[in-house]
Write an enzyme that holds these catalytic residues in place. Structure first.
Site, short mmCIF file in Angstrom:
data_model
loop_
_atom_site.label_atom_id
_atom_site.label_comp_id
_atom_site.label_asym_id
_atom_site.label_seq_id
_atom_site.Cartn_x
_atom_site.Cartn_y
_atom_site.Cartn_z
N SER A 180 1.07 -1.26 -0.09
CA SER A 180 -0.04 0.04 0.07
C SER A 180 0.90 1.27 -0.06
O SER A 180 2.10 1.23 0.14
CB SER A 180 -0.90 -0.01 1.18
OG SER A 180 -0.06 0.20 2.40
N TYR A 203 4.41 0.16 11.51
CA TYR A 203 3.79 -0.35 10.32
C TYR A 203 4.16 0.33 9.01
O TYR A 203 4.68 -0.50 7.89
CB TYR A 203 2.29 -0.16 10.34
CG TYR A 203 1.49 -0.89 9.33
CD1 TYR A 203 1.31 -2.16 9.21
CD2 TYR A 203 1.17 0.04 8.19
CE1 TYR A 203 0.39 -2.73 8.09
CE2 TYR A 203 0.28 -0.45 7.28
CZ TYR A 203 -0.05 -1.97 7.23
OH TYR A 203 -0.57 -2.37 6.21
#
Length: 90
Positions: free
Chosen positions: A27, A52
């Site tokens: 992403s 993350y």
């Protein structure tokens, strides 16, 4: 898991005789978050300030390392595998 899972997958693909194409889809979290209204581009800084986002950036770096080391397009006839990566905007 982003980094370790990516490495494990690529190692399985390396040893497989049937795998010919690998596409690593991540992403836009792999890019440093600038809170822009537009999408990020491949020349934007990798990683981020949170674990993350950093792990997503590292997975992209691992992909580039495997492409250069084991799946180099210039040696496609030797290894027979193509590796690509793309980051989907979320």
């Amino acid at each position: 898991m982003n980094v370790g899972g990516t490495v494990n997958l690529f190692e399985c693909c390396r040893s497989s005789g049937s795998v010919k194409v690998i596409v690593n889809i991540t992403s836009d979290k792999c890019y440093e978050n600038k809170e822009w209204l537009w999408g990020y581009r491949e020349n934007d800084p990798m990683g981020g300030y949170d674990p993350y986002s950093s792990s997503k950036g590292c997975a992209e770096l691992v992909t580039a390392a495997y492409r250069n080391s084991f799946f180099n397009p210039a040696q496609l006839k030797e290894h027979g595998k193509a590796l690509s990566s793309c980051a989907q905007a979320t």
